[in-house]
Scaffold this motif. Structure first.
Motif, PDB file in Angstrom:
ATOM      1  N   GLU A 197       0.832  -1.209   0.000  1.00  0.00           N
ATOM      2  CA  GLU A 197       0.000   0.000   0.000  1.00  0.00           C
ATOM      3  C   GLU A 197       0.866   1.257   0.000  1.00  0.00           C
ATOM      4  N   ASN A 198       1.884   1.270   0.861  1.00  0.00           N
ATOM      5  CA  ASN A 198       2.711   2.468   0.950  1.00  0.00           C
ATOM      6  C   ASN A 198       3.609   2.629  -0.266  1.00  0.00           C
ATOM      7  N   ASN A 199       4.076   1.535  -0.832  1.00  0.00           N
ATOM      8  CA  ASN A 199       4.858   1.633  -2.063  1.00  0.00           C
ATOM      9  C   ASN A 199       4.023   2.168  -3.212  1.00  0.00           C
ATOM     10  N   THR A 200       2.719   1.883  -3.161  1.00  0.00           N
ATOM     11  CA  THR A 200       1.819   2.349  -4.217  1.00  0.00           C
ATOM     12  C   THR A 200       1.447   3.809  -4.038  1.00  0.00           C
ATOM     13  N   TYR A 201       1.133   4.205  -2.798  1.00  0.00           N
ATOM     14  CA  TYR A 201       0.580   5.545  -2.576  1.00  0.00           C
ATOM     15  C   TYR A 201       1.500   6.481  -1.797  1.00  0.00           C
ATOM     16  N   GLY A 202       2.395   5.935  -1.004  1.00  0.00           N
ATOM     17  CA  GLY A 202       3.341   6.767  -0.273  1.00  0.00           C
ATOM     18  C   GLY A 202       2.728   7.672   0.772  1.00  0.00           C
ATOM     19  N   ASP A 203       1.604   7.250   1.360  1.00  0.00           N
ATOM     20  CA  ASP A 203       0.916   8.143   2.294  1.00  0.00           C
ATOM     21  C   ASP A 203       0.668   7.514   3.667  1.00  0.00           C
ATOM     22  N   LEU A 204       1.444   6.469   4.009  1.00  0.00           N
ATOM     23  CA  LEU A 204       1.316   5.851   5.325  1.00  0.00           C
ATOM     24  C   LEU A 204       2.497   6.252   6.196  1.00  0.00           C
ATOM     25  N   ILE A 205       2.215   6.657   7.414  1.00  0.00           N
ATOM     26  CA  ILE A 205       3.253   6.947   8.390  1.00  0.00           C
ATOM     27  C   ILE A 205       3.031   6.040   9.592  1.00  0.00           C
ATOM     28  N   MET A 206       4.017   5.187   9.892  1.00  0.00           N
ATOM     29  CA  MET A 206       3.932   4.329  11.060  1.00  0.00           C
ATOM     30  C   MET A 206       4.816   4.915  12.159  1.00  0.00           C
ATOM     31  N   LEU A 207       4.168   5.370  13.214  1.00  0.00           N
ATOM     32  CA  LEU A 207       4.888   5.964  14.329  1.00  0.00           C
ATOM     33  C   LEU A 207       5.665   4.898  15.098  1.00  0.00           C
ATOM     34  N   ASN A 208       6.658   5.338  15.826  1.00  0.00           N
ATOM     35  CA  ASN A 208       7.519   4.406  16.554  1.00  0.00           C
ATOM     36  C   ASN A 208       6.941   4.096  17.936  1.00  0.00           C
ATOM     37  N   ASN A 209       5.683   3.671  17.952  1.00  0.00           N
ATOM     38  CA  ASN A 209       5.069   3.190  19.192  1.00  0.00           C
ATOM     39  C   ASN A 209       3.928   2.242  18.844  1.00  0.00           C
ATOM     40  N   ILE A 210       3.578   1.385  19.783  1.00  0.00           N
ATOM     41  CA  ILE A 210       2.511   0.413  19.543  1.00  0.00           C
ATOM     42  C   ILE A 210       1.191   1.137  19.330  1.00  0.00           C
ATOM     43  N   GLU A 211       0.388   0.632  18.398  1.00  0.00           N
ATOM     44  CA  GLU A 211      -0.883   1.265  18.076  1.00  0.00           C
ATOM     45  C   GLU A 211      -1.732   1.471  19.321  1.00  0.00           C
ATOM     46  N   ASN A 212      -2.257   2.669  19.445  1.00  0.00           N
ATOM     47  CA  ASN A 212      -3.134   3.005  20.564  1.00  0.00           C
ATOM     48  C   ASN A 212      -3.845   4.294  20.221  1.00  0.00           C
ATOM     49  N   MET A 213      -4.920   4.575  20.912  1.00  0.00           N
ATOM     50  CA  MET A 213      -5.602   5.852  20.747  1.00  0.00           C
ATOM     51  C   MET A 213      -5.212   6.826  21.841  1.00  0.00           C
ATOM     52  N   ASN A 214      -5.062   6.329  23.037  1.00  0.00           N
ATOM     53  CA  ASN A 214      -4.975   7.215  24.196  1.00  0.00           C
ATOM     54  C   ASN A 214      -3.776   6.965  25.098  1.00  0.00           C
ATOM     55  N   HIS A 215      -2.731   6.360  24.553  1.00  0.00           N
ATOM     56  CA  HIS A 215      -1.552   6.070  25.366  1.00  0.00           C
ATOM     57  C   HIS A 215      -0.276   6.560  24.679  1.00  0.00           C
ATOM     58  N   GLY A 216      -0.301   7.811  24.254  1.00  0.00           N
ATOM     59  CA  GLY A 216       0.907   8.427  23.736  1.00  0.00           C
ATOM     60  C   GLY A 216       0.958   8.641  22.246  1.00  0.00           C
ATOM     61  N   LYS A 217       0.009   8.096  21.484  1.00  0.00           N
ATOM     62  CA  LYS A 217       0.044   8.287  20.035  1.00  0.00           C
ATOM     63  C   LYS A 217       0.007   9.759  19.688  1.00  0.00           C
ATOM     64  N   SER A 218      -0.735  10.536  20.469  1.00  0.00           N
ATOM     65  CA  SER A 218      -0.847  11.975  20.201  1.00  0.00           C
ATOM     66  C   SER A 218       0.520  12.647  20.239  1.00  0.00           C
ATOM     67  N   TYR A 219       1.263  12.415  21.299  1.00  0.00           N
ATOM     68  CA  TYR A 219       2.594  13.031  21.418  1.00  0.00           C
ATOM     69  C   TYR A 219       3.474  12.648  20.237  1.00  0.00           C
ATOM     70  N   TYR A 220       3.519  11.348  19.912  1.00  0.00           N
ATOM     71  CA  TYR A 220       4.410  10.896  18.856  1.00  0.00           C
ATOM     72  C   TYR A 220       3.954  11.374  17.481  1.00  0.00           C
ATOM     73  N   TYR A 221       2.662  11.611  17.323  1.00  0.00           N
ATOM     74  CA  TYR A 221       2.181  12.200  16.065  1.00  0.00           C
ATOM     75  C   TYR A 221       2.691  13.626  15.908  1.00  0.00           C
ATOM     76  N   TRP A 222       2.454  14.477  16.914  1.00  0.00           N
ATOM     77  CA  TRP A 222       2.881  15.875  16.799  1.00  0.00           C
ATOM     78  C   TRP A 222       4.398  15.956  16.657  1.00  0.00           C
ATOM     79  N   LYS A 223       5.109  15.087  17.353  1.00  0.00           N
ATOM     80  CA  LYS A 223       6.566  15.092  17.258  1.00  0.00           C
ATOM     81  C   LYS A 223       7.010  14.702  15.852  1.00  0.00           C
TER      82      LYS A 223
END
Length: 263
Positions: A81-107
């Motif tokens: 998918e990412n090789n096709t569209y180039g629009d995926l960003i995988m943050l360096n933390n385990i998937e979550n909604m409310n346990h730090g994803k926000s910080y790592y997104y803004w960073k």
């Protein structure tokens, strides 16, 4: 029920928003690894929206954490998918909604953007964001110290549209991760962080007229109907059929049976 947007309350009708200089916006769309179908639909819509912008620039990426069960098959699918569209960003933390994803997104945004944007936004993959209306409503607003969205009791902006001027993003990125500040409802924790760290300079602007929840969602989050031509966001669009009715209203040029037969 009559509803006036922030600018209308200031005496600026919608058509006059074109008089302000264009803006550059980055949108991060939070999603999870296995939601291939909805990403494909949103991607198609957003590419069309980008092509139809007048003056403004809006870029978007899909924001993922590392899947808790990251099988070789899922990794391969995401890679394709990412090789096709180039629009995926995988943050360096385990998937979550409310346990730090926000910080790592803004960073991540601060490291990626290199100051090329005026505003940075977080939204969700069950939200339709009208690119041109969003840009127009941001045009007259401050380019620094801004925190904009649908406000909850003067505490935080709801997660369907959290808007920060890029300087605020850099403020977050230069701080170290503090679990107690970022573990909790992600939108509430962002509001709390800003309140604690930059409140003296923060410009909070609430848009309570042009950001909606899909009224077909039968729960306590449902708000007023969303058939305003000037709307910015419709949130909680949970089914493909619901997306179709939204698109019928707001992007009619692309509606066809062929388009939706793909989903």
């Amino acid at each position: 029920m009559e509803c006036k947007s922030y600018h209308e309350k200031k005496g600026i009708p919608f058509k006059k928003l074109w008089n302000w200089p264009p803006v550059q916006i980055f949108i991060g769309i939070w999603t999870v690894a296995d939601k291939f179908e909805i990403r494909n639909l949103i991607r198609t819509l957003n590419i069309i929206q980008k092509m139809n912008l007048v003056g403004d620039k809006v870029d978007f990426k899909f924001i993922l954490g590392i899947p808790p069960e990251f099988t070789p098959e899922l990794e391969s699918q995401l890679s394709i998918e990412n090789n096709t569209y180039g629009d995926l960003i995988m943050l360096n933390n385990i998937e979550n909604m409310n346990h730090g994803k926000s910080y790592y997104y803004w960073k991540w945004v601060a490291e990626y953007s290199d100051m090329q944007y005026d505003y940075v936004i977080k939204t969700d993959d069950d939200a339709f964001v009208h690119f041109q209306n969003l840009a127009l409503n941001l045009r007259p607003l401050p380019r620094k110290n801004l925190y904009y969205g649908l406000e909850n009791r003067d505490i935080f902006m709801y997660g369907e549209l959290e808007t920060l001027s890029v300087d605020q993003v850099y403020m977050i990125a230069t701080s170290s991760f503090n679990q107690t500040e970022w573990y909790g409802h992600e939108d509430r924790m962002l509001g709390s962080w800003l309140l604690n760290h930059v409140n003296s300079t923060l410009i909070r602007i609430s848009e309570n007229c042009l950001i909606f929840n899909d009224p077909r969602t039968k729960n306590r989050f449902s708000r007023r109907p969303w058939a305003s031509p000037n709307l910015i966001v419709i949130h909680r669009i949970k089914e493909i059929s619901a997306w179709k009715s939204v698109i019928d209203l707001y992007i009619p040029k692309i509606i066809s049976n062929k388009f939706f037969s793909e989903f």
